[in-house]
Design a protein around this motif. Structure first.
Motif, PDB file in Angstrom:
ATOM      1  N   TYR A 178      -5.660  -1.231  -7.102  1.00 18.20           N
ATOM      2  CA  TYR A 178      -6.559  -0.152  -6.681  1.00 18.20           C
ATOM      3  C   TYR A 178      -5.827   1.182  -6.778  1.00 18.20           C
ATOM      4  O   TYR A 178      -4.657   1.290  -6.399  1.00 18.20           O
ATOM      5  CB  TYR A 178      -6.998  -0.396  -5.233  1.00 18.20           C
ATOM      6  CG  TYR A 178      -7.819   0.720  -4.614  1.00 18.20           C
ATOM      7  CD1 TYR A 178      -9.209   0.710  -4.679  1.00 18.20           C
ATOM      8  CD2 TYR A 178      -7.197   1.770  -3.942  1.00 18.20           C
ATOM      9  CE1 TYR A 178      -9.962   1.727  -4.098  1.00 18.20           C
ATOM     10  CE2 TYR A 178      -7.936   2.796  -3.352  1.00 18.20           C
ATOM     11  CZ  TYR A 178      -9.319   2.762  -3.434  1.00 18.20           C
ATOM     12  OH  TYR A 178     -10.065   3.770  -2.860  1.00 18.20           O
ATOM     13  N   CYS A 234      -2.904   5.038  -2.910  1.00 23.47           N
ATOM     14  CA  CYS A 234      -3.849   5.998  -2.326  1.00 23.47           C
ATOM     15  C   CYS A 234      -3.240   7.393  -2.424  1.00 23.47           C
ATOM     16  O   CYS A 234      -2.230   7.680  -1.766  1.00 23.47           O
ATOM     17  CB  CYS A 234      -4.143   5.645  -0.875  1.00 23.47           C
ATOM     18  SG  CYS A 234      -4.878   4.012  -0.656  1.00 23.47           S
ATOM     19  N   VAL A 291      -1.700  -1.345  -4.006  1.00 21.52           N
ATOM     20  CA  VAL A 291      -2.751  -0.357  -3.766  1.00 21.52           C
ATOM     21  C   VAL A 291      -2.108   1.027  -3.694  1.00 21.52           C
ATOM     22  O   VAL A 291      -1.133   1.226  -2.963  1.00 21.52           O
ATOM     23  CB  VAL A 291      -3.483  -0.675  -2.445  1.00 21.52           C
ATOM     24  CG1 VAL A 291      -4.313   0.509  -1.980  1.00 21.52           C
ATOM     25  CG2 VAL A 291      -4.354  -1.904  -2.610  1.00 21.52           C
ATOM     26  N   MET A 334       0.862  -1.173   0.000  1.00 22.55           N
ATOM     27  CA  MET A 334       0.000   0.000   0.000  1.00 22.55           C
ATOM     28  C   MET A 334       0.902   1.227   0.000  1.00 22.55           C
ATOM     29  O   MET A 334       1.685   1.435   0.941  1.00 22.55           O
ATOM     30  CB  MET A 334      -0.920   0.038   1.221  1.00 22.55           C
ATOM     31  CG  MET A 334      -1.741   1.327   1.304  1.00 22.55           C
ATOM     32  SD  MET A 334      -2.680   1.502   2.847  1.00 22.55           S
ATOM     33  CE  MET A 334      -3.969   0.282   2.584  1.00 22.55           C
ATOM     34  N   ILE A 369     -11.160  -0.444  -0.494  1.00 18.80           N
ATOM     35  CA  ILE A 369     -10.066  -1.306  -0.962  1.00 18.80           C
ATOM     36  C   ILE A 369     -10.445  -2.772  -0.824  1.00 18.80           C
ATOM     37  O   ILE A 369     -10.250  -3.576  -1.742  1.00 18.80           O
ATOM     38  CB  ILE A 369      -8.771  -1.007  -0.175  1.00 18.80           C
ATOM     39  CG1 ILE A 369      -8.242   0.389  -0.544  1.00 18.80           C
ATOM     40  CG2 ILE A 369      -7.707  -2.062  -0.458  1.00 18.80           C
ATOM     41  CD1 ILE A 369      -7.120   0.869   0.348  1.00 18.80           C
TER      42      ILE A 369
END
Length: 404
Positions: A303, A280, A278, A211, A357
């Motif tokens: 994601y 963000c 992922v 992440m 997520i």
């Protein structure tokens, strides 16, 4: 069996002690744990780990002690009976098949568990073992993602026999290399001369997915706290060192003060971005967001989410179209980021992002309250693929899908 590492006491399974391994090898409906979950039952009656949180432990324990007494493997089926109050079953309504195998004091399984105990909880490792009744044998594979098909066949030869090793490796390879768990069945001349086909339980775990959080702010601080709970290795990236290097961000596994798009480009070039990653973007700043998203939306990651208001979202989309980002690529962007939980605090916003997520991992996620739905709570459809190699007859692979 990979679930055993955290509670494994090598002294309890050292050479000289007998024990049984009970493993979930089939599931139907809502069940507490997936295929591959194992429990040790020691000769003195003590146990390590759990299969159901208590629903069927007593029955499994009794069956395992019987297996230790007579030295025979067995399979047990546990379901739910609404009519028989004394029936052993799962209160959640699902059904499980449990393979129970006893191991003598001189069994090679002692060495397997002893080696497994040396791995850290996040170390990549795979375990492949025979679960057809009357057969034993297993192999532990470090760094499964780096294993070639030929190498896997050589490792499996002592477990399934030389004639079946190539077929077994072919059918197991995607599970092993992909960090997945499943049952592989082999039958036919190339697999075995016995009436019972060879059956393998394949368990594989890769390094944790990543992440990467861009933007050092309060929302990032809270999201980074959730990353390890979700199984992610986390990175915080923000070129403003005065913000990024504050102690409150020490929960991140890695911190970078490189410009976001430059950091991502370097990670891509180094092969450290994959389909489980992922991203963000919480920067609230177009000078960081646009170059970063232009690059990110063209990567096969799991994601991509970007924080901002509705007006910020519209401006962001307009700028990205100006960078020739296609509509198909734009459709992958979760913006504004998170689910509508009416979150008020930074921690609640982080939870809304984490929830999105999690939901993005499965096409079966409805993101609606469970009390508005019917049917099984846990949608774990088992994918089946069948092939008929000319030399080996019919084969079947049953997978337990894993997001990792």
């Amino acid at each position: 069996m990979l679930n055993l590492h955290s509670g494994l006491d090598t002294a309890m399974v050292a050479t000289g002690n007998s024990f049984a391994v009970a493993t979930i090898v089939g599931t139907t409906g809502s069940t507490p744990h997936p295929i591959g979950t194992s429990m040790l039952i020691h000769a003195d009656g003590s146990t390590t780990s759990s299969l159901s949180g208590g629903c069927v432990e007593g029955a499994v324990h009794a069956a395992a002690l019987e297996a230790l007494e007579d030295g025979r493997e067995r399979r047990e089926h546990y379901g739910y009976s609404p009519t028989d109050a004394f029936a052993v079953g799962l209160t959640c309504g699902g059904e499980i098949d449990v393979h129970i195998a006893p191991f003598a004091p001189d069994s090679s399984m002692h060495e397997v568990l002893d080696l497994l105990a040396t791995f850290h909880a996040t170390d990549p490792v795979a375990l492949i073992r025979r679960i057809d009744i009357g057969s034993t044998g297993s192999v532990l594979v470090p760094n499964p993602a780096q294993l070639g098909l030929h190498d896997l066949a050589e490792l499996l030869a002592p477990v399934v026999g030389q004639n079946a090793s190539s077929l077994a490796a072919t059918l197991s390879f995607q599970l092993v290399a992909g960090g997945r768990t499943g049952i592989v069945g082999l039958e036919g001349e190339g697999a075995s001369c016995a009436e019972t086909p060879i059956e393998l339980l394949v368990e594989s775990r890769l390094s944790p997915p990543r992440m990467i959080v861009f933007g050092a702010n309060t929302f990032a601080e809270e999201l980074l706290k959730l990353a390890p709970m979700l199984g992610y290795q986390s990175t915080l990236c923000d070129p403003r060192a005065a913000f990024t290097l504050q102690p409150r961000f020490n929960t991140a596994d890695e911190i970078s003060t490189v410009w976001p798009h430059e950091y991502l480009a370097a990670e891509i070039a180094a092969g450290r971005i994959d389909s489980r990653t992922v991203l963000c973007i919480l920067t609230h700043d177009p000078k960081f967001e646009i170059p970063l998203l232009t690059l990110a939306l063209r990567q096969p990651v799991a994601y991509i989410g970007a924080m901002g208001s509705r007006s910020s979202h519209e401006a962001r989309m307009l700028a990205l179209r100006g960078e020739r980002v296609s509509e198909q690529e734009l459709a992958r962007l979760h913006s504004p980021i998170g689910l509508d939980l009416q979150a008020g605090t930074a921690a609640e916003v982080a939870i809304s992002i984490a929830a999105e997520i999690i939901a993005s991992r499965s096409e079966h996620a409805t993101m609606s309250p469970l009390n508005t739905r019917s049917g099984s709570i846990h949608s774990r459809p088992q994918s089946r693929s069948r092939a008929k190699p000319a030399a080996a007859g019919q084969t079947m692979t049953q997978e337990d899908p894993a997001w990792t």
